[in-house]
Design a protein around this motif. Structure first.
Motif, short mmCIF file in Angstrom:
data_model
loop_
_atom_site.label_atom_id
_atom_site.label_comp_id
_atom_site.label_asym_id
_atom_site.label_seq_id
_atom_site.Cartn_x
_atom_site.Cartn_y
_atom_site.Cartn_z
N LEU A 121 0.02 6.83 -0.18
CA LEU A 121 0.85 5.68 -0.51
C LEU A 121 1.13 5.58 -2.00
CD1 LEU A 121 -0.43 3.04 2.06
CD2 LEU A 121 1.75 4.27 2.07
N HIS A 136 4.86 4.69 -3.01
CA HIS A 136 5.23 3.60 -3.91
C HIS A 136 5.94 4.11 -5.16
CE1 HIS A 136 3.16 0.82 -1.42
NE2 HIS A 136 1.94 1.19 -1.76
N PHE A 183 9.44 5.10 -4.03
CA PHE A 183 10.15 3.86 -3.68
C PHE A 183 10.56 3.11 -4.95
CE2 PHE A 183 10.60 -0.54 -2.55
CZ PHE A 183 11.07 -0.56 -1.24
N TYR A 219 12.11 0.92 8.03
CA TYR A 219 11.90 2.31 7.66
C TYR A 219 12.00 3.18 8.93
CZ TYR A 219 9.38 -0.06 3.83
OH TYR A 219 9.02 -0.90 2.80
N TRP A 270 4.23 0.60 -10.01
CA TRP A 270 5.19 1.46 -9.33
C TRP A 270 6.58 1.37 -9.97
CZ3 TRP A 270 1.36 3.64 -7.60
CH2 TRP A 270 0.34 2.99 -6.91
N TYR A 272 5.69 -7.86 -3.08
CA TYR A 272 6.29 -6.57 -2.71
C TYR A 272 5.72 -6.12 -1.38
CZ TYR A 272 6.50 -1.41 -2.95
OH TYR A 272 6.64 -0.07 -2.67
N GLY A 303 5.38 -3.26 -0.11
CA GLY A 303 4.48 -2.13 -0.22
C GLY A 303 3.07 -2.54 -0.57
N ILE A 354 1.60 -3.24 2.68
CA ILE A 354 1.32 -1.99 3.39
C ILE A 354 0.01 -1.39 2.88
CG2 ILE A 354 2.07 0.40 3.70
CD1 ILE A 354 4.95 -0.60 3.66
N SER A 355 -0.15 -1.28 1.58
CA SER A 355 -1.36 -0.66 1.03
C SER A 355 -2.60 -1.49 1.33
CB SER A 355 -1.22 -0.46 -0.48
OG SER A 355 -0.54 0.74 -0.75
#
Length: 342
Positions: A65, A69, A72, A89, A224, A245, A247, A250-251
């Motif tokens: 990731l 990131h 992205f 996605y 990022w 964010y 992401g 997600i992380s």
């Protein structure tokens, strides 16, 4: 003539357009240390050179990731600076490990456009590819974004909606060269569970939770080089709150999934994903996973597990209501493939 960049608006895009994104980014051990400080990431293959070497790699690569990131973040000034929402996605594949010292660049091709009925926004589909300093592709994925129009009166383009696969075929997953789980050390990895110990349809509650703080999510987003206004400027939203964010969610969810999925070592495919609800500072992120599929690979001792990772902002099960819409507490619904010892 103005020298500042206001970002692209919906009417600025054309199907087939290719955008090379600034700025190249050399990533190193510092990114790994900060990533592991921001998230409770503990997967052994990314934490230990000696563990990675025992699995056939030259050293521990950077977390999957981190690559996502970084790539992205390169795309944000050109694709989503003026976005209302990042919608989803598909067709994501990690194509090569990213190592400390690699320099990553990114480019995106516009593959679809469709104006929304309100004429204020439209959806832009792009296929993004991240490359290293040797021009080798390390990551590719499709995402679609709702972008504001600069001028609501501007003519709508002919709609083009790309046909996307529901999932990455496991035969198309790329296993890093040399990876071998034949002598995998389950004690050092943290759990004894092999691929065969997981049944399709099984759900795993990852137990733990992390409350998101303003400082941490802004630090992560700056790391990022993500410049989306809604993550930093509180005046960009009517409620005066900075949007976390996606992401970061997600992380955090991926890191929380270690408890129950410690041996799902490397993410190699992104089948689909949706940021179902906004996340704000003060929300406590929790996660659960559902096993969707299992597959073999050609690498010794290496299998692939397909997982649905769901992040929520409060306790409680369920994903969608009777109307088919996501329940209000669901933040993230992510479908991915990971490599796991057989």
């Amino acid at each position: 003539m103005t020298k500042t960049h206001e970002g692209y608006f919906f009417e600025d895009y054309r199907v087939g357009q290719v955008v090379r994104h600034a700025v190249p980014r050399t990533v190193g051990a510092g990114e790994r240390a900060l990533y592991h400080a921001l998230y409770p990431a503990r997967h052994a293959l990314y934490s230990s050179d000696s563990f990675a070497q025992a699995c056939g790699l030259s050293a521990a690569p950077l977390d999957d990731l981190i690559a996502f990131h970084t790539v992205f973040g390169k795309t944000v000034p050109d694709i989503s600076l003026n976005a209302r929402a990042n919608l989803g996605y598909a067709e994501g594949r990690w194509l090569a490990p990213v190592w400390p010292g690699d320099t990553l660049t990114a480019s995106s091709e516009v593959i679809g456009l469709k104006q929304n009925s309100n004429a204020q926004t439209g959806v832009v589909w792009v296929r993004t590819t991240g490359r290293n300093q040797r021009d080798e592709a390390v990551l590719s994925y499709v995402r679609w974004v709702m972008v504001r129009k600069r001028n609501p009166e501007a003519a709508a383009p002919e709609p083009v909606v790309p046909e996307l696969s529901d999932a990455v075929d496991p035969r198309d997953l790329v296993v890093p060269a040399g990876l071998d789980f034949g002598s995998y050390d389950f004690d050092l990895a943290g759990e004894p569970h092999r691929l065969g110990d997981y049944a399709v349809g099984e759900t795993i509650d990852h137990v733990d939770g992390v409350t998101v703080e303003e400082a941490e999510h802004m630090m992560a987003t700056r790391l990022w080089q993500n410049t989306a206004k809604v993550h930093f400027d509180a005046t960009q939203r009517e409620d005066g709150r900075r949007l976390i964010y996606g992401g970061h969610v997600i992380s955090m969810a991926r890191a929380l999934s270690f408890n129950g999925l410690a041996n799902a070592q490397m993410i190699v495919g992104l089948n689909g994903g949706a940021h179902a609800s906004p996340c704000f500072a003060g929300d406590t992120i929790r996660a659960w996973s559902e096993v969707l599929d299992r597959a073999e690979t050609g690498a010794p001792g290496v299998g692939a597990i397909r997982l649905r990772l769901v992040a929520t902002k409060e306790r409680g099960g369920g994903l969608r209501g009777a109307d088919g819409k996501y329940l209000p507490h669901v933040l993230l619904d992510l479908d991915y493939w990971a490599l796991m010892p057989i």
